[in-house]
Design an enzyme around this catalytic site. Structure first.
Site, PDB file in Angstrom:
ATOM      1  N   TYR A  51      -3.090  -6.294  -1.628  1.00 40.49           N
ATOM      2  CA  TYR A  51      -1.854  -5.583  -1.949  1.00 40.49           C
ATOM      3  C   TYR A  51      -1.473  -4.449  -1.008  1.00 40.49           C
ATOM      4  CZ  TYR A  51      -1.300  -8.266  -6.158  1.00 40.49           C
ATOM      5  OH  TYR A  51      -1.106  -9.306  -7.026  1.00 40.49           O
TER       6      TYR A  51
ATOM      7  N   GLY B 162      -0.055  -3.106   2.097  1.00 41.90           N
ATOM      8  CA  GLY B 162       0.794  -3.637   3.151  1.00 41.90           C
ATOM      9  C   GLY B 162       1.987  -4.326   2.522  1.00 41.90           C
TER      10      GLY B 162
ATOM     11  N   GLY C   8       4.199  -7.044   0.783  1.00 43.00           N
ATOM     12  CA  GLY C   8       3.945  -8.150  -0.137  1.00 43.00           C
ATOM     13  C   GLY C   8       2.672  -7.929  -0.930  1.00 43.00           C
TER      14      GLY C   8
ATOM     15  N   HIS D 102       0.865   0.862  -6.900  1.00 42.65           N
ATOM     16  CA  HIS D 102       1.973   1.398  -6.100  1.00 42.65           C
ATOM     17  C   HIS D 102       3.117   0.383  -6.019  1.00 42.65           C
ATOM     18  CE1 HIS D 102       3.866   2.614  -2.158  1.00 42.65           C
ATOM     19  NE2 HIS D 102       3.831   3.778  -2.785  1.00 42.65           N
TER      20      HIS D 102
ATOM     21  N   ASP E 196       4.348   7.391  -4.523  1.00 44.62           N
ATOM     22  CA  ASP E 196       3.560   7.643  -3.319  1.00 44.62           C
ATOM     23  C   ASP E 196       2.452   8.660  -3.589  1.00 44.62           C
ATOM     24  OD1 ASP E 196       5.282   5.871  -2.102  1.00 44.62           O
ATOM     25  OD2 ASP E 196       6.234   7.356  -0.802  1.00 44.62           O
TER      26      ASP E 196
END
Length: 137
Positions: free
Chosen positions: A43, A45, A47, A63, A105
């Site tokens: 997960y 990166g 996609g 995230h 974030d």
């Protein structure tokens, strides 16, 4: 090294808060966000599919789910205000959408810090073909 990070961001595509998120990650983990987290597990990166491989990969999964819940702006391009205070991140934007992106974030960067002890280099450049199963947000 800083120049390399900026060049990499430009090559990947200009995304408003990508640099902000990278700064949060670096401040919380002292790791290079591009080499350590941009292609980690299933997960981290662009996609994502399958089941998260470890706690760090789960941070990225959460995230991604958080970004899916953001309304009224694009979480990948929305810029926001934040500060570092007492070892943590404080989101300061009054705009609800930008604040939501910042919170996504902030939570991820904090999660990376909290799981540094289980970070495993074997999940860097992890092959997507190994990402099987399903996980729901």
């Amino acid at each position: 090294m800083r120049t390399l990070w900026i060049v990499a961001v430009c090559l990947i595509g200009v995304e408003g808060n990508l640099l902000q998120f990278g700064r949060m990650i670096f401040r919380m983990t002292a790791k290079n966000p591009l080499s350590s987290y941009s292609n980690y597990g299933c997960y981290c990166g662009w996609g994502g599919k399958g089941k998260p491989q470890d706690a760090t990969d789960r941070c990225c999964f959460v995230h991604d789910c958080c970004y899916e819940k953001v309304n009224d702006c694009n979480p990948k391009t929305a810029t926001y205000s934040y500060s570092f205070e007492n070892g943590g991140i404080v989101c300061g934007d009054r705009d609800p959408c930008k604040r939501a992106v910042c919170e996504c974030d902030r939570v991820a960067a904090t999660c990376f810090r909290d799981n540094l002890n289980t970070y495993d280099k074997k999940y860097r450049k992890y092959p997507p073909s190994q990402c099987t199963g399903t996980e729901q947000c």
